[in-house]
Design a protein around this motif. Structure first.
Motif, PDB file in Angstrom:
ATOM      1  N   VAL A 151       0.838  -1.199   0.000  1.00  0.00           N
ATOM      2  CA  VAL A 151       0.000   0.000   0.000  1.00  0.00           C
ATOM      3  C   VAL A 151       0.875   1.252   0.000  1.00  0.00           C
ATOM      4  O   VAL A 151       0.565   2.244  -0.678  1.00  0.00           O
ATOM      5  N   HIS A 162      -7.284  -6.025  -0.459  1.00  0.00           N
ATOM      6  CA  HIS A 162      -6.095  -5.295  -0.901  1.00  0.00           C
ATOM      7  C   HIS A 162      -6.413  -4.433  -2.119  1.00  0.00           C
ATOM      8  O   HIS A 162      -5.996  -3.276  -2.198  1.00  0.00           O
ATOM      9  N   ARG A 217      -8.306  -1.429  -1.048  1.00  0.00           N
ATOM     10  CA  ARG A 217      -7.410  -0.476  -0.398  1.00  0.00           C
ATOM     11  C   ARG A 217      -6.582   0.292  -1.421  1.00  0.00           C
ATOM     12  O   ARG A 217      -6.360   1.503  -1.263  1.00  0.00           O
ATOM     13  N   GLU A 266      -8.710   3.021  -2.713  1.00  0.00           N
ATOM     14  CA  GLU A 266      -8.889   4.079  -1.719  1.00  0.00           C
ATOM     15  C   GLU A 266      -7.660   4.991  -1.673  1.00  0.00           C
ATOM     16  O   GLU A 266      -7.784   6.234  -1.651  1.00  0.00           O
ATOM     17  N   VAL A 267      -6.492   4.384  -1.628  1.00  0.00           N
ATOM     18  CA  VAL A 267      -5.262   5.168  -1.530  1.00  0.00           C
ATOM     19  C   VAL A 267      -5.033   5.985  -2.793  1.00  0.00           C
ATOM     20  O   VAL A 267      -4.696   7.179  -2.734  1.00  0.00           O
TER      21      VAL A 267
END
Length: 363
Positions: free
Chosen positions: A156, A193, A196, A199-200
């Motif tokens: 991430v 994952h 995520r 989102e990031v």
């Protein structure tokens, strides 16, 4: 930040010429570790210059890479510097770069080899340059470093750093956050994952669209796998992979056009099973679908060779429909001469048509 509206997605897509690219691993690299590590990278950059110049001269305007976490994890500053130089080289030849991160196309843990920087072994005669590949018939789920919580957190960090650095840089064309989610018999193992990653990446409000696409689209009403449906629902533009024959490819487009968003086939060209330049390039031109064929110059990764699963099917008496006289992927020979000059003539013809229509405002 939220998913782009349909209007914004179409404004982005219609504001540029027809997107036509290729998936790139340089001919002197067997894998992405060799392509992005420090060892002999000056030599690799000379290959990038030579091959991407050829791509620009041939009329391509984009390329797709998977940036390897395995190298970033061991040398993040070095990877960021080499990525910057790569973007510069590509841009100098009229190519923007689609960047992919996660990847579910993996081997089972029993075949997994710890990534090690340095000289990379080559298995000659095998697709991808490795004998035990994700393209074999798998009997258990593939293994990913994302399965390790510490590695997942660092992965991430990589997405955050790369997208954060280039979120406003037009040399990056598209963020393809996860390659083939659910492949390798992983089903929904990578789902949290992938979410995520979205989102990031979204937190940086990038000027580029985000995407992650299905690698198998049912044409008879079959639902997508859970992870593939979530990927579609999160994507600003709809990407997908399709290596099937012409008739099935038409049906795939019919299914995906229901999303009412721009379409990008980010992996195509499988001559052995009738996925050809002569059939599919005109189809994508007519349907205004962006397209990235797999491979460019034949080399150490040997993606002109069949998937290992194809040899297995043939040995089991199930491979009569494969044409073993043809390369599977790649457009150019190691000499930089075309595999089939007629293919390159067709690329140039349709690229020119599309550009003329774009300039005339009719694309």
């Amino acid at each position: 930040m939220t998913r782009w509206t349909t209007e914004r997605a179409w404004d982005w897509y219609r504001g540029r010429p027809w997107i036509r690219g290729f998936n790139y691993v340089s001919s002197d690299c067997v894998n992405r570790i060799e392509m992005w590590q420090e060892l002999d990278h000056d030599e690799k950059e000379r290959t990038f210059e030579r091959e991407l110049a050829l791509a620009g001269e041939s009329g391509f305007n984009s390329l797709r890479i998977i940036l390897p976490f395995e190298v970033w994890f061991q040398d993040r500053a070095g990877v960021m510097a080499r990525f910057e130089r790569f973007l510069t080289i590509a841009d100098q030849h009229g190519l923007d770069t689609m960047v992919a991160f996660g990847n579910d196309c993996m081997v089972p843990k029993k075949f997994f080899r710890e990534p090690v920087l340095g000289p990379q072994p080559v298995d000659w005669g095998y697709h991808g340059g490795i004998a035990r590949s994700p393209h074999a018939v798998l009997d258990e789920p593939g293994y990913s470093l994302l399965d390790e919580p510490e590695m997942a957190a660092l992965f991430v960090e990589m997405v955050d750093q790369v997208v954060g650095t280039y979120a406003k840089d037009r040399r990056v064309g598209i963020w393809d956050l996860f390659n083939e989610p659910g492949n390798g018999r992983r089903d929904s193992m990578s789902l949290p994952h992938m979410v995520r990653f979205f989102e990031v990446a979204r937190s940086h409000d990038p000027i580029q669209p985000l995407t992650s696409g299905p690698w198998r689209v049912g044409v008879n009403g079959e639902p997508l796998a859970e992870i593939e449906q979530v990927a579609m629902d999160l994507s600003d533009v709809i990407s997908f992979h399709d290596y099937t024959g012409y008739n099935n490819s038409i049906k795939v487009l019919e299914v995906l056009k229901r999303e009412n968003r721009p379409l990008l086939n980010t992996e195509w060209l499988h001559r052995m099973q009738g996925n050809d330049v002569a059939t599919h390039l005109p189809l994508y031109y007519l349907e205004r679908v962006g397209c990235y064929n797999w491979g460019f110059v034949a080399g150490k990764s040997q993606t002109y060779e069949p998937w290992e699963a194809i040899w297995t099917r043939r040995a089991n008496g199930q491979g009569d429909h494969y044409d073993f006289t043809k390369w599977q992927h790649d457009l150019f020979r190691p000499t930089l001469r075309p595999y089939d000059p007629n293919e390159l003539d067709l690329f140039r013809e349709y690229f020119t048509r599309a550009d003329e229509q774009f300039r005339a405002g009719t694309w």
